[in-house]
Design a protein around this motif. Sequence first.
Motif, mmCIF file in Angstrom:
data_model
loop_
_atom_site.group_PDB
_atom_site.id
_atom_site.type_symbol
_atom_site.label_atom_id
_atom_site.label_comp_id
_atom_site.label_asym_id
_atom_site.label_seq_id
_atom_site.Cartn_x
_atom_site.Cartn_y
_atom_site.Cartn_z
ATOM 1 N N LEU A 1 72.011 143.578 -7.416
ATOM 2 C CA LEU A 1 70.801 144.346 -7.726
ATOM 3 C C LEU A 1 70.507 145.397 -6.661
ATOM 4 C CD1 LEU A 1 68.039 141.887 -8.989
ATOM 5 C CD2 LEU A 1 68.719 144.050 -10.027
ATOM 6 N N PRO B 1 62.825 143.332 -10.858
ATOM 7 C CA PRO B 1 63.886 142.432 -11.335
ATOM 8 C C PRO B 1 64.058 141.202 -10.445
ATOM 9 C CG PRO B 1 64.638 144.707 -11.403
ATOM 10 C CD PRO B 1 63.296 144.715 -10.739
ATOM 11 N N TYR C 1 63.712 137.428 -11.903
ATOM 12 C CA TYR C 1 64.867 136.514 -11.910
ATOM 13 C C TYR C 1 64.597 135.307 -11.003
ATOM 14 C CZ TYR C 1 67.775 139.898 -14.456
ATOM 15 O OH TYR C 1 68.302 140.734 -15.405
ATOM 16 N N TYR D 1 66.451 150.753 -18.586
ATOM 17 C CA TYR D 1 65.228 149.993 -18.326
ATOM 18 C C TYR D 1 64.876 149.206 -19.586
ATOM 19 C CZ TYR D 1 60.442 148.998 -16.761
ATOM 20 O OH TYR D 1 59.277 148.376 -16.384
ATOM 21 N N GLY E 1 61.288 143.062 -20.216
ATOM 22 C CA GLY E 1 61.648 141.752 -19.696
ATOM 23 C C GLY E 1 61.869 140.689 -20.748
ATOM 24 N N ARG F 1 65.560 139.443 -22.486
ATOM 25 C CA ARG F 1 66.590 138.947 -21.583
ATOM 26 C C ARG F 1 67.949 138.819 -22.269
ATOM 27 N NH1 ARG F 1 66.350 136.009 -16.960
ATOM 28 N NH2 ARG F 1 64.692 137.489 -16.505
ATOM 29 N N ILE G 1 69.480 142.109 -22.351
ATOM 30 C CA ILE G 1 69.864 142.519 -20.998
ATOM 31 C C ILE G 1 71.213 141.879 -20.671
ATOM 32 C CG2 ILE G 1 69.265 142.381 -18.551
ATOM 33 C CD1 ILE G 1 66.317 142.416 -19.364
ATOM 34 N N THR H 1 71.582 147.703 -15.707
ATOM 35 C CA THR H 1 70.339 147.419 -16.399
ATOM 36 C C THR H 1 69.250 147.196 -15.355
ATOM 37 O OG1 THR H 1 70.777 145.054 -16.424
ATOM 38 C CG2 THR H 1 71.469 146.309 -18.358
ATOM 39 N N HIS H 2 68.024 147.335 -15.797
ATOM 40 C CA HIS H 2 66.871 147.083 -14.925
ATOM 41 C C HIS H 2 65.840 146.405 -15.807
ATOM 42 C CE1 HIS H 2 63.916 148.220 -11.681
ATOM 43 N NE2 HIS H 2 63.102 147.974 -12.691
ATOM 44 N N THR H 3 65.401 145.215 -15.432
ATOM 45 C CA THR H 3 64.459 144.519 -16.308
ATOM 46 C C THR H 3 63.022 144.910 -16.014
ATOM 47 O OG1 THR H 3 63.643 142.390 -17.073
ATOM 48 C CG2 THR H 3 64.436 142.456 -14.820
#
Lengths: 160, 440
Positions: free
Chosen positions: A14, A29, A33, B131, B134, B137, B140, B171-173
């Motif tokens: 990340l 993120p 997570y 982006y 969330g 998932r 993602i 990717t970016h959550t």
Amino acid sequence: MTFSPELEARFARLIENYPPGRQKGALIPMLLYAQDEIGSVTPELLAEVAKRLHVKQVEIEEVLGYYTMLTREPRGKHHIQVCTNVSCMLTGGEELYAHACKKLGIGNRQKTADGQFSLEEVECIGACSWAPAMLVNYDFHFNMTPEKLDSLIDSLRKMQ
Amino acid sequence: MLLNEPHPLESRVLTRRYVYPQKDAIGIDQYVSQQGYDGIRKALEMTPEAIIDEVKKSSLRGRGGAGFPTGMKWSFVDRKSPKPKYIVVNADEGEPGTCKDRVIMEHEPHRLIEGCLIAGRSINSNRGWIYIRGEYRKYIDIMDRAIADAYARGFLGDNVLGSGWTFHLSTHTGAGSYECGEESALLESLEGKRGNPRLKPPFPATSGAFQCPTIVNNVETYSAVPDIILNGGDWYAGLGTPRNGGTRLVCLSGHLNRPGVYEVPLGMNMLTIINEIGGGVWKGRKLKAVIPGGSSSPILRAEECDIPADYDSLAKAGSMLGSGATVVLDETADIVKVLSRLMAFYAHESCGWCIPCREGTAWLKKILARLDEGVGTKNDIDMVDQLATSMFGRTFCALGDAAAMPAMSYVRKFRDEFEAKLNSTQVFVPAPQTQPLVVL
Ligand SMILES: Cc1cc2nc3c(=O)[nH]c(=O)nc-3n(C[C@H](O)[C@H](O)[C@H](O)COP(=O)(O)O)c2cc1C
Ligand code: FES
């Protein structure tokens, strides 16, 4: 604070994703997570993330209050999120949500005494064509009915 | 997976490789064997100007909400700028009624990656982010896997297909926020901050992600690009109507027999979409109204729906194509309740950054709750209209407009329903206050 090797590996990847000196980009993120692994954003997690990303703790506090998926209190093992926005409302989402309250005996953003379930009434979860829809943690359930919800919750109970 | 059984009236361009029912995402081998990544191969032989020209010719317009011409947006980026240039994919998909970006990511993640590559090439970019909200998932994870496969096969990385050009993608959550779909709030969020919008100008093309020139587009917009490069902009433009090129995904929801996500040419008549593809209004009922482009778009009465569904025709009808989400309301639908629910949504999602939106949405929510519960006054109905009118165009970002547009159109077009509720004998019982045991 230590995390699982998978999460450590994810963190390492990340941080690489953002321009040099701008690793704060990894903040949201990382929090999400990590929360998935340890259950909530604890003070220790907050301090750890602040250290790793070289940000002030207050910068994380700011973000925590903003994003609805981040939480300081652990949720139930199965976090039930029922959508009651327009497409779901038109097809029975509100009844579904009321049924979930009754079935679990809890209200919005509450959790059961045994910690197994928590409930949240959520905004559109992008499943409008398969409404009414809901999430259990990250699993979508489409075209729900109160009966389907009953058997879903019963089977989750048995999983314990 | 999510896609419905195909309908003969669909035009399958973006979805042409999908099979029904499809179990897993189309893998890299299958994608490559069916012309996949041929678009970027071709783009690598073209100049950036030529790529952008082709996209301009296609009259592709943004599928995320505003319908801005994509080629033009790309041409605003200063390709010679010494700063890095970035590609950002908006996969926040938060507009109520919208559920199409997930279908693309779930079925064919490589198409999105290829779209990013071509866009990246056109502005001399070396980096992009997707982006994704969330809650998605699962998607993602699908995108992460596809990105890893693309790296392994040399489509991403330091030497894309041996061309010497570098392009990285990840990717970016997100973590739960509708406002983060607004492009400048999304960029703030990408930088690890609260999703508050930025002052515009400067637009992202000048100062976007990490204060560098950036293009932000919707998942579907990028996904349309590989075919445009392969088959030419003119071909794509010809699929739709003038100035409204191509096909689009329509998300049908609400009171329909066959709700679902379908691919239709731009300009297909709205009633054809509803009655043929969507199988008509459910339970044999009559159509009352349609929300044609997501919850933010002004509502259309049934008799206003006999129009081509494209950006310009809907604008002419006083509404918008928005994100392509078409919500159908049958004759029994309670317009006051729908608006009340929507205002609760906007009040919840307003980021609080500017006062007209923060206060305006909160008051609209309260007044509409009153009207919906049957304790409103005639004055309240006028107040909704006035409040929304004075909010419109005066908020920092378009979330305020997104709340004002439905508010104004619902009370103007269905005033009788609002008035009928005033006289309802329903007694107001306040909802029981449940004090949370645990505040999450
Ligand atoms: C409150 C608000 C929410 C938005 N949400 C989304 C979204 O979820 N997805 C999206 O693609 N665009 C969304 N948009 C539109 C974006 O700001 C932006 O116009 C779009 O991503 C540009 O891409 P396009 O030109 O490909 O449509 C939103 C706009 C506003 C004002
Ligand atoms: S309105 Fe419920 S998923 Fe979109």
